[in-house]
Design an enzyme around this catalytic site. Structure first.
Site, PDB file in Angstrom:
ATOM      1  N   LYS A 262      73.289 -22.728  71.016  1.00 46.55           N
ATOM      2  CA  LYS A 262      74.652 -22.665  71.529  1.00 46.55           C
ATOM      3  C   LYS A 262      75.317 -21.324  71.194  1.00 46.55           C
ATOM      4  O   LYS A 262      74.869 -20.280  71.634  1.00 46.55           O
ATOM      5  CB  LYS A 262      75.441 -23.863  71.015  1.00 46.55           C
ATOM      6  CG  LYS A 262      74.712 -25.216  71.143  1.00 46.55           C
ATOM      7  CD  LYS A 262      74.255 -25.556  72.547  1.00 46.55           C
ATOM      8  CE  LYS A 262      73.856 -27.009  72.743  1.00 46.55           C
ATOM      9  NZ  LYS A 262      72.703 -27.481  71.953  1.00 46.55           N
TER      10      LYS A 262
ATOM     11  N   ARG B  21      53.506 -20.921  60.917  1.00 45.46           N
ATOM     12  CA  ARG B  21      54.247 -22.175  60.828  1.00 45.46           C
ATOM     13  C   ARG B  21      55.052 -22.201  59.526  1.00 45.46           C
ATOM     14  O   ARG B  21      56.151 -22.738  59.464  1.00 45.46           O
ATOM     15  CB  ARG B  21      53.301 -23.382  60.869  1.00 45.46           C
ATOM     16  CG  ARG B  21      54.066 -24.728  60.929  1.00 45.46           C
ATOM     17  CD  ARG B  21      53.170 -25.932  60.760  1.00 45.46           C
ATOM     18  NE  ARG B  21      52.611 -26.009  59.420  1.00 45.46           N
ATOM     19  CZ  ARG B  21      51.331 -25.888  59.135  1.00 45.46           C
ATOM     20  NH1 ARG B  21      50.427 -25.680  60.087  1.00 45.46           N
ATOM     21  NH2 ARG B  21      50.907 -25.964  57.884  1.00 45.46           N
TER      22      ARG B  21
ATOM     23  N   TYR C 118      77.256 -35.842  69.055  1.00 40.22           N
ATOM     24  CA  TYR C 118      76.387 -35.531  70.186  1.00 40.22           C
ATOM     25  C   TYR C 118      75.488 -36.730  70.485  1.00 40.22           C
ATOM     26  O   TYR C 118      74.948 -37.366  69.571  1.00 40.22           O
ATOM     27  CB  TYR C 118      75.572 -34.287  69.840  1.00 40.22           C
ATOM     28  CG  TYR C 118      74.386 -34.020  70.729  1.00 40.22           C
ATOM     29  CD1 TYR C 118      74.521 -33.960  72.116  1.00 40.22           C
ATOM     30  CD2 TYR C 118      73.127 -33.816  70.178  1.00 40.22           C
ATOM     31  CE1 TYR C 118      73.427 -33.715  72.932  1.00 40.22           C
ATOM     32  CE2 TYR C 118      72.032 -33.562  70.978  1.00 40.22           C
ATOM     33  CZ  TYR C 118      72.191 -33.519  72.356  1.00 40.22           C
ATOM     34  OH  TYR C 118      71.107 -33.282  73.159  1.00 40.22           O
TER      35      TYR C 118
ATOM     36  N   ASP D  95      77.815 -30.647  61.016  1.00 36.39           N
ATOM     37  CA  ASP D  95      77.347 -29.938  62.204  1.00 36.39           C
ATOM     38  C   ASP D  95      78.430 -28.952  62.603  1.00 36.39           C
ATOM     39  O   ASP D  95      79.520 -29.333  63.039  1.00 36.39           O
ATOM     40  CB  ASP D  95      77.075 -30.954  63.315  1.00 36.39           C
ATOM     41  CG  ASP D  95      76.430 -30.313  64.545  1.00 36.39           C
ATOM     42  OD1 ASP D  95      76.646 -29.105  64.780  1.00 36.39           O
ATOM     43  OD2 ASP D  95      75.734 -31.033  65.283  1.00 36.39           O
TER      44      ASP D  95
END
Length: 384
Positions: A204, A53, A107, A179
């Site tokens: 993406k 983690r 978004y 972004d």
């Protein structure tokens, strides 16, 4: 240059940065370290890894590669389980009463995070058209900690002047978050224009094959990086090693894919501009785009995303997305395959009833790298 690729060209760094041959076996491809924990020689004495983690060697390779692509040797990247996981972790650094100035074209999931989740914890935000800085500056507060934008925006493809917004933010003591998902670091590097944090949904264009979900944050300031890394470990929205490896594999072909994406998108943009059933086309590569000149200055190309408004309204928009054969009706974007969607009921459905609710006649395309002629013929038949 062996082992130090930060002075190499982008294409070389995409393949080699952070990815030396495995010292144990000589494997050219970074191994998938599918492990949750690591042996320690004694308490606190280890090889830099304790628990996956916190750190994982495959994830580290991805982070080093993306940091190199976005900002070179002085940048620092952190990988996450999704783009929204990256956003949420970054926003954990805020406190109740803090304010964010948010671009009015984002978004739908980003807007939902602010409006439906963070607002419950006292995080305040305002929407602003960041192409109009004089009006946007009037919405800045003494409590504004972040200015948050996408460029090009999703789904209206507005291009925002990063350097000018960075100046506005910094003059007010705020950080600028950009972004960069639509452009990818191949076409645009916001840190070079003064951004403090660069965000990616690596699902993406970075991954590029619609087979992995991930997110990334890139920062130049190490103190900020270390602060966000604490939240990354504490909150735990980290990617597994296989997703990290898939995204890293995708990045190796990012330059050639982006060139093909934008070649197809430009051809489609010109086609749609001339079509009698199309009212407006939004694509930064078209001279008709209101920020075309800024895009030429700020970007190294115009990308593969395109939106258009039909003259027939919602009924026609829904009919078009249902009739394509090569363009797949699906959410997401940035893969090698072409996708078509109806934002008002799909990716941006969460904006319904908000000040930035979708135009019901809007269609969004993620233009893939198939044959240009095939894609044009598909849209031609779908438009009737």
């Amino acid at each position: 240059m062996k082992g130090d690729y930060n002075k190499a060209g982008f294409e070389t760094r995409a393949i080699h940065a952070g990815q030396p041959a495995d010292p144990q076996t000589g494997a050219v491809s970074v191994p998938i370290y599918q492990t949750s924990t690591y042996a320690q020689e004694e308490v606190g004495k280890h090889k830099g890894y304790e628990y996956s983690r916190t750190h994982n060697p495959t994830r580290t390779a991805l982070e080093l590669c993306v940091a190199s692509l976005e900002g070179g040797e002085n940048a620092h990247a952190l990988a996450f389980a999704s783009g929204l996981g990256a956003e949420t972790t970054l926003l954990l650094s805020l406190r109740s009463g803090d304010h964010v100035l948010l671009s009015d074209d984002v978004y739908g999931g980003t807007y939902r995070l602010f409006a439906k989740v963070l607002s419950q914890y006292g995080i305040q935000f305002d929407l602003a058209d960041l192409t109009d800085l004089e009006r946007a500056a009037g919405k800045m507060r003494t409590t504004t900690k972040l200015v948050w934008l996408e460029t090009p925006t999703n789904p209206w493809l507005k291009v925002i002047d990063i350097a000018s917004v960075a100046e506005m933010a910094h003059n007010a003591g705020s950080l600028l978050v950009v972004d960069n998902t639509f452009a990818s670091p191949y076409l645009q590097r916001p840190l070079e224009f003064g951004a403090d944090v660069v965000l990616h949904s690596s699902t993406k264009y970075l991954g590029g094959h619609s087979d992995a979900v991930g997110g990334l944050l890139v920062m130049r300031d190490k103190e900020l990086r270390d602060r966000i890394a604490f939240f990354q470990n504490a909150a735990g929205a980290v990617p597994g090693p296989f997703d990290s490896w898939l995204i890293m594999r995708g990045i190796k072909t990012l330059p050639i894919r982006m060139r093909a994406h934008q070649e197809n998108a430009l051809a489609i943009g010109h086609f749609l501009e001339q079509h009698p059933k199309v009212e407006q086309v939004m694509y930064p590569g078209l001279p008709s785009h209101p920020q075309h000149e800024l895009a030429k200055k700020q970007m190294n190309g115009f990308g593969g995303m395109l939106s258009f408004i039909t003259k027939g309204g919602e009924a026609e928009a829904r009919a078009i997305v249902a009739r394509t054969k090569i363009f797949t009706l699906a959410e997401s974007l940035g893969g090698v395959e072409s996708l078509i969607e109806y934002p008002g009921a799909m990716t941006h459905a969460s904006l319904a009833g908000s000040p930035i609710e979708m135009n019901p006649a809007l269609v969004r395309l993620s233009v893939g790298i198939e044959s240009t002629e095939d894609l044009l013929h598909d849209l031609e038949q779908a438009l009737g």
